[in-house]
Structures are given as structure tokens and as C-alpha cells.
Motif scaffolding. Structure first.
Motif, short mmCIF file in Angstrom:
data_model
loop_
_atom_site.label_atom_id
_atom_site.label_comp_id
_atom_site.label_asym_id
_atom_site.label_seq_id
_atom_site.Cartn_x
_atom_site.Cartn_y
_atom_site.Cartn_z
N TYR A 86 0.22 20.73 -0.04
CA TYR A 86 1.62 20.52 -1.02
C TYR A 86 1.63 21.65 -2.11
O TYR A 86 2.25 21.62 -2.88
CB TYR A 86 1.54 19.12 -1.44
CG TYR A 86 1.68 18.19 -0.32
CD1 TYR A 86 2.71 18.15 0.51
CD2 TYR A 86 0.36 17.32 -0.03
CE1 TYR A 86 2.80 17.25 1.84
CE2 TYR A 86 0.51 16.58 0.97
CZ TYR A 86 1.76 16.64 1.85
OH TYR A 86 1.53 15.75 3.14
N GLY A 87 0.66 22.52 -2.07
CA GLY A 87 0.51 23.52 -2.98
C GLY A 87 0.37 23.12 -4.48
O GLY A 87 0.65 23.72 -5.46
N ILE A 88 -0.60 22.08 -4.56
CA ILE A 88 -0.57 21.56 -5.92
C ILE A 88 -2.30 21.50 -5.91
O ILE A 88 -3.04 21.56 -5.26
CB ILE A 88 0.05 20.19 -6.12
CG1 ILE A 88 -0.62 19.23 -5.12
CG2 ILE A 88 1.38 20.31 -6.03
CD1 ILE A 88 -0.53 17.62 -5.53
N GLY A 105 2.67 7.13 5.01
CA GLY A 105 3.79 8.23 4.88
C GLY A 105 4.30 8.38 3.35
O GLY A 105 4.56 9.47 2.98
N ALA A 106 4.28 7.35 2.77
CA ALA A 106 4.67 7.16 1.30
C ALA A 106 3.97 8.27 0.40
O ALA A 106 4.48 8.97 -0.39
CB ALA A 106 4.61 6.11 0.64
N PHE A 107 2.55 8.43 0.69
CA PHE A 107 1.68 9.05 -0.10
C PHE A 107 2.14 10.65 0.08
O PHE A 107 2.58 11.49 -0.77
CB PHE A 107 0.39 9.03 0.28
CG PHE A 107 -0.66 9.98 -0.06
CD1 PHE A 107 -1.36 10.01 -1.36
CD2 PHE A 107 -1.14 11.04 0.52
CE1 PHE A 107 -1.88 11.00 -1.91
CE2 PHE A 107 -2.23 12.01 0.23
CZ PHE A 107 -2.45 11.97 -1.23
N HIS A 108 2.24 11.09 1.31
CA HIS A 108 2.65 12.50 1.93
C HIS A 108 4.02 12.72 1.32
O HIS A 108 4.39 13.89 0.94
CB HIS A 108 2.47 12.76 3.22
CG HIS A 108 1.15 12.52 3.61
ND1 HIS A 108 0.05 13.46 3.51
CD2 HIS A 108 0.41 11.46 4.06
CE1 HIS A 108 -1.06 12.92 4.07
NE2 HIS A 108 -0.96 11.78 4.13
N ASN A 142 4.92 15.96 -1.57
CA ASN A 142 5.62 16.77 -1.27
C ASN A 142 6.78 16.93 -2.06
O ASN A 142 7.17 18.08 -2.81
CB ASN A 142 6.28 16.72 0.12
CG ASN A 142 6.95 18.00 0.37
OD1 ASN A 142 6.62 19.24 0.71
ND2 ASN A 142 8.08 17.72 0.78
N LEU A 143 7.32 15.81 -2.58
CA LEU A 143 8.67 15.71 -3.32
C LEU A 143 8.26 16.09 -4.79
O LEU A 143 9.01 17.06 -5.54
CB LEU A 143 9.26 14.19 -3.34
CG LEU A 143 10.70 14.35 -3.75
CD1 LEU A 143 11.79 15.00 -3.26
CD2 LEU A 143 11.25 12.75 -3.90
N ILE A 190 0.83 -1.08 -0.02
CA ILE A 190 0.07 -0.11 0.06
C ILE A 190 0.77 1.39 0.11
O ILE A 190 1.91 1.37 0.77
CB ILE A 190 -0.92 0.04 1.15
CG1 ILE A 190 -1.96 -1.23 1.19
CG2 ILE A 190 -1.62 1.32 1.40
CD1 ILE A 190 -2.82 -1.28 0.06
N GLY A 191 0.62 2.08 -0.78
CA GLY A 191 1.28 3.40 -1.15
C GLY A 191 2.68 3.48 -1.67
O GLY A 191 2.97 4.48 -2.01
#
Lengths: 328, 340
Positions: free
Chosen positions: A207-209, A160-163, A167-168, A125-126
Motif C-alpha cells: 500500500y506504499g506506506i 478483507g477489512a484490513f487490506h 489501501n483507502l 475481527i478486522g
């Protein structure tokens, strides 16, 4: 952004191919698994996560993609693989664990890899997120055409992988689109019990998107939103997040009795079948005739049948072949 | 007046790693670097120094503290034709990102039936001895070497560090590149002078999967990796004073493991001591001993010995940590107990 009639037919037909293939898999999967359900038995062993009901997410996004674009998918990958153009025969053989499968039987249904059309998935997952971000980075560094799309379930957004990945991608302004298939259920846990926000599109703000929510499991709406996000990515304007309301018409995996799911919801599944809705739409709006429908249905069914036949007729790998392909 | 020009070019492991990456970046546009503080800072352990200045922020990318994202991204970029070199600052941090490492990087080639190449180099710092306690001092050799699908290398000196880095970057498979902090030549983490050796300027490779005999001997084979090699060499000097001739083998790679090299040496000496700064149980020491015993138990004149880290978290306090670490005296004592 509205689809042409041709694009609509393409979406309808690919939904059908995925559905027919899964219906055939569903039937064969149960061989050897009754009366006592034993996951290890029968021609298709292991976990089986059917995607029926979620086909609109796959076709509405992938209709905009070319073979050189990259897609990373989830443990529930069939519909997306079909829409991305993964070799249907080899994929089906892989699901059966045959030597002619995409990886010669090393991956199975949760690990479908077809580098020819830049498709891969992961059972974790993720974990569709990082590789899609990396593929997008690769295109940017190489100044090579192409976007990456990461599919993930609504249950994956609390990983966490999603966030980290969003961000990246945003910091580096990469050509990647994150598509959440919200079927409302993380195995047995409803979204309301797992996720603090009603719709995950608002998480894009963090994330400003751009973030979009698409209700209704409607391929045409998905087409419009995904088309804009993909065009934006192709223009070099960075990532987008899309959450699509969709429908898990089956259990989490086959053998899941779904006792946790409200009876009213289960009773509604057939009535909410997105393929039926798409057929009705095409007949009323696009004047698709019965004859044309039959032609499409037959074409789709034949492709699925051919893939199943190919898989059934293919030989199994020898046990010791397991030692090969650990490294290139 | 004549000037004697020395052609000895001594370098630290940190410099040798950076030089290797720079040389590959000059010749291969697919190579790029990602990690935390690897840009302007040049890496916390100095092994990317100078790269940012030469290649700029596109190819030498400081990342957010998001190991899951950037190591996952390395997998995706590698599958798409790039050759990322990524840094996991301390090996101890693998806990947050192991999915990307062992479920994606290590398995995607297999799951693609060998069609997908994932040429990622994941470099990461190991080792203790400077009182940084149990979350910043581990080696975890066996953790990575145990999981199939990744090559694992770990140099003990600057010559090997450069050659192994170039091999790792050119390899079409994922390579875990473990570098020991005390061997980096950073000063502030303790410096092992014997790790600073001549490094040729031109690019060259050290083959992955080949051990090296770093000292020849007749009476006992001492096998080590990274810091263990230096302990073994010092122990061999002490043993020589006592008239014992010790052979020292630097494994250099854990995957593939050069079992033959060790077996051939033990066939000659008849005795085996394995040194490892990683935890003792289920580790490199057990694997080496099992490999020798499986090959031919009759070549051993006495039961083999291991000098490894005890099965405890690494303590902070100097007397406790130093007591627990392998050292030359422990190796000498191990030999003496064998011949008693």
C-alpha cells in the motif's frame, strides 16, 4: 525517540493498572463457574478475553496520544482502554453488566465505548480498521487536530477489512496508524499456519506506506516506533503500519484449556512477563527504588480495587431498559 | 401576449436526491458524499449528479471498490462529528460489507448507551424488471428492516425522495435509503412516469416513519412501497372500472413502520392486500399483515392477501422475471379472490 523517565513510569503504571484489574476480573469471573464451567453463570458472564502480556502494545502507543485522538480496539480491549484513559470505574461496571457501566450494560467487555476519550472497540475481527480510517478522514476534512489508531490482532490481517482499509487510508493519505498486536495465536491457530508472511510489516509495501516490525514486546521499542509513526501522521504525511511481537499470557478466552499450545511455550509465560521485565529495567537503568516501585504498585492496585468495588456495588439495569438507546 | 408560467417543477427521483444532498451540503459543512462512481460520473443511477462539480473531490469522494472500508469509514467519520452520505451501488452488494452496516453502524449507538450518534445515510439501489438477474435486481427490504438500529426509507416518487433524503441527512441516526432503479427516471432502466412529480425548489422534509395515503378508497386497502405503490395505483384504476374503490398506502418508511396508518385504513375498508417486490417469506408483506391481525382481527372481512416476489433467486430471462414480478393484474386478481 526515547521516553523520558516520567513517560516510562506512566507506561509501567498503566501496565500495572490493566494487569491488576484483569487479575481481579479473572478471580471474580470464575465465581459460579466451578465445578462445571458455564459461561452464563457468575457475576461476570459471557466471553472474557484477557489481555495480560499484551500491555506493552497499549502503553507504548497510547503514551503518545491525547484524549482528542481516536483509538479503535478489538475484542481484547482492556489494556488499550486503560492506556487511552477510559473511565476505569464505568468500564469495570460495564464488564459486570451494571447500570453504571459505560453503556448501562448494553455492551459488555467486547463493546467498550467511551466517547469522552474517543475510544471504541468491536468484537468483530478486522472491524477496528474502517472506523479508524473514517475518524482520520473526519479530522482531515474538518482540519481538526488528531490522529486515529486502529489496534488489531495478527489474526485480523487476513480479513478483507484490513487490506481495504490500508489501501483507502493510503490513497487518501490519512492520519491513521494500524497497530497489529501479534500474540502468535488466532484462538488455536498459530500465525505460521494462517499467514503467508512471517511479519506483517512487509504488507505495508503493498500500500506504499511505511511498515515496522517491533520484536521483543518491549514498551521502549514500541514507544520509539509508534512515536515516529504518530508524529508522521500528525505532520500530515499519511498512515503507517506497525506489527508488535507480543504475548498472550492467557487462553483465547477464559475457560480455554489451551491444549493446542506447546507445553514449553506455556512454561515460559511467566518468565516472559513484560511487566517484570519493565520493573527490572526501571530499577537498573532508571534507578527506581523499591519504595518508589511500591508506591506505583499501590497506586495502580488501588485504582483497580476501586473500579472493582464500584462495579460490585452498582445496581443492575432493569430488564426493560434494554429497549432504550437503540436510537439517539 | 401573456405567458403562463407553470409553477410545476417536475423532477425525477435521481434529480430530487441530488438536489436534496446539494442543499444540505450548502448549509452543513459536515455533510460529505462517498461511494463508487459518485464523483465525476454523478452516480451510476444519477443521484449524485452535479455534486462533484459544485463541491469538489474533498467532499464528493470517489472510493475504491472497497465497501467494507468506506462504509466502516463512514461509521468512524460519523462518530467523529461528520454526516456522511455513502452509496452502496447495488443493494445486492451488501454481502461484502454487512459487518460495517449491521455490526457497527446499527449497533454503536446502543453499545455506547446512546452517547454516540452515527448519522450516516447509506443510499443503495434496489429492484429489478430489466433482466439483470439475481445479483443486481433484489430489493432486500426485509433484510435491512429486520435488523435493529437503522432507520429504513424507500421513496416511490421524487417529492418524497427529496424530503426523505433531507430528513435522512438531518437525522442523528443511521438511515438506509433504498431507491428503486426503475423509478429513478434514468430511461435506460425503464422509467415509471408516475414517479416524476412536482418537487419544490426549497429544502423541505418528509418525516421518516410516516406512511401516506396516495389514493383514498372504501373497499380494500392496498399497501406498497417503491414499485409496489405504482402497481397498486394502476390496480386501483382497474378496480375502479369494476366499481371497486381501493385505498392505496405508500409506506415510505419501513423503520419506523407506520402501523397505525395501515390499521386505520383497514378498519375502514375491511380488506388488505400487501404488495412487495422483495421476497415473500419473512418479509414486509407478512409484517404488515401480522400488525393488522394483532391489532384487531375482527376488522377483516376476508383473509388478507399478499403480492410479493416468490421465494426464488431472480431469473435473467424476460418471461421468467416478468412472470415472477408483482404487477397490477396480480393485485386485481388478489382482490377478486377475496370477494369470491
Amino acid at each position: 525517540m526515547t521516553p523520558t523517565r516520567e513517560q516510562k513510569i506512566w507506561m509501567y503504571e498503566h501496565m500495572l493498572v490493566s494487569r491488576y484489574l484483569e487479575e481481579m476480573i479473572e478471580e471474580i469471573y470464575m465465581e459460579g463457574k466451578t465445578p462445571a464451567f458455564n459461561m452464563a453463570a457468575g457475576p461476570i458472564p459471557g466471553e472474557m478475553h484477557l489481555s495480560k502480556g499484551q500491555e506493552p502494545c497499549a502503553v507504548g502507543v497510547c503514551v503518545h496520544l491525547k484524549p482528542f485522538d481516536v483509538v479503535t480496539a478489538t475484542h481484547r480491549p482492556h489494556h488499550i482502554a486503560v492506556a487511552k484513559g477510559v473511565d476505569l470505574n464505568k468500564m469495570t461496571a460495564e464488564i459486570f453488566g451494571k447500570a453504571t457501566g459505560l453503556s448501562g450494560g448494553r455492551g459488555g467487555h467486547m463493546h467498550i465505548f467511551d466517547p469522552d476519550v474517543n475510544f471504541s472497540c468491536s468484537g468483530i475481527i478486522g472491524q477496528s480498521v474502517g472506523p479508524a480510517v473514517g475518524a482520520a478522514l473526519s479530522r482531515k476534512l474538518q482540519k481538526k487536530e488528531g490522529v486515529a489508531v486502529a489496534f488489531l490482532g495478527e489474526g485480523a490481517v487476513n480479513q478483507g477489512a484490513f487490506h481495504e482499509g490500508l489501501n483507502l487510508a493510503a490513497v487518501w493519505k490519512l492520519p491513521v496508524i494500524f497497530v497489529i498486536e501479534d500474540n502468535g495465536w488466532g484462538i488455536s491457530v498459530p500465525k505460521t499456519a494462517s499467514t503467508a508472511v512471517e511479519h506483517n510489516d512487509i504488507r505495508a509495501q503493498a500500500y506504499g506506506i511505511p511498515g515496522h516490525y517491533v520484536p521483543g514486546n518491549n514498551p521502549l521499542e514500541i514507544f520509539r516506533v509508534a512515536g515516529e509513526a504518530i508524529a508522521r501522521a500528525r505532520r500530515g504525511e499519511g498512515p503507517s503500519l506497525i506489527e508488535i511481537e507480543t504475548l498472550r499470557m492467557a487462553g483465547h478466552f477464559m475457560g480455554d484449556a489451551e491444549q493446542y499450545r506447546p507445553k514449553e511455550e506455556l512454561a515460559m509465560l511467566k518468565a516472559r512477563d513484560p511487566i517484570v521485565a519493565m520493573r527490572t529495567y526501571l530499577m537498573t537503568v532508571d534507578k527506581m527504588s523499591e519504595a518508589e516501585d511500591q508506591e506505583i504498585v499501590t497506586r495502580a492496585r488501588k485504582r483497580a480495587e476501586a473500579a472493582i468495588a464500584f462495579a460490585k456495588e452498582s445496581p443492575y439495569p432493569r430488564g426493560e431498559e434494554a429497549l432504550e438507546k437503540v436510537f439517539v | 401576449m401573456t405567458t403562463v408560467t407553470s409553477n410545476v417543477r417536475k423532477q425525477t427521483i435521481a434529480r430530487a436526491m441530488a438536489e436534496a444532498i446539494a442543499q444540505e451540503m450548502r448549509t452543513d459543512p459536515r455533510v460529505f458524499v462517498m461511494g463508487e462512481d459518485i464523483g465525476q460520473l454523478g452516480g451510476v443511477f444519477g443521484n449524485t449528479r452535479g455534486l462533484f462539480e459544485e463541491f469538489g473531490p474533498e467532499r464528493v469522494r470517489d472510493t475504491p471498490i472497497s465497501e467494507t472500508a468506506f462504509i466502516g469509514a463512514a461509521v468512524g467519520a460519523a462518530a467523529d462529528g461528520m454526516r456522511p452520505v455513502v452509496e452502496l451501488m447495488f443493494v445486492d452488494f451488501f454481502g461484502v460489507c454487512m459487518d460495517a452496516i449491521y455490526n457497527l453502524m446499527a449497533k454503536n449507538t446502543y453499545f455506547s448507551g446512546g452517547k454516540l450518534s452515527i448519522p450516516v445515510v447509506l443510499m443503495t439501489a434496489t429492484g429489478g424488471g430489466y433482466s439483470d438477474a439475481g445479483q443486481h435486481s433484489q430489493c432486500l427490504h426485509a433484510t435491512f428492516a429486520h435488523l435493529p438500529g437503522m432507520k429504513v426509507v424507500a421513496p416511490s416518487n421524487a417529492y418524497d425522495a427529496k424530503g426523505l433524503m433531507i430528513s435522512a441527512i438531518r437525522d442523528d441516526n443511521p438511515v438506509i435509503y433504498l431507491f428503486h432503479k426503475a423509478l429513478q427516471g434514468m430511461g435506460w432502466l425503464g422509467t415509471e412516469p408516475a414517479s416524476i412529480v412536482h418537487v419544490p425548489e426549497e429544502a423541505y422534509t418528509v418525516p421518516i416513519g410516516k406512511a401516506a395515503t396516495v389514493r383514498e378508497g372504501r373497499d380494500v386497502t392496498i399497501v406498497g412501497i417503491t414499485s409496489g405503490v405504482h402497481h397498486a395505483l394502476k390496480a386501483a384504476e382497474q378496480l375502479e372500472q369494476k366499481g371497486v374503490s381501493a385505498e392505496v398506502i405508500d409506506l415510505r418508511s419501513l423503520v419506523p413502520l407506520d402501523r397505525e396508518h395501515v390499521i386505520n385504513s383497514v378498519r375502514k375498508t375491511g380488506r388488505l392486500i400487501v404488495v412487495d417486490e422483495d421476497y415473500q417469506s419473512y418479509g414486509v408483506t407478512g409484517e404488515i399483515i401480522a400488525s393488522v391481525v394483532e391489532a384487531d382481527i375482527s376488522m377483516l372481512k376476508s383473509p388478507p392477501k399478499r403480492v410479493a416476489y416468490p421465494d426464488i433467486p431472480i431469473p435473467f430471462s424476460r418471461p421468467m422475471e416478468q412472470w415472477a414480478l408483482p404487477n397490477p393484474a396480480k393485485i386485481v386478481a388478489a382482490y377478486e379472490s377475496m370477494v369470491k
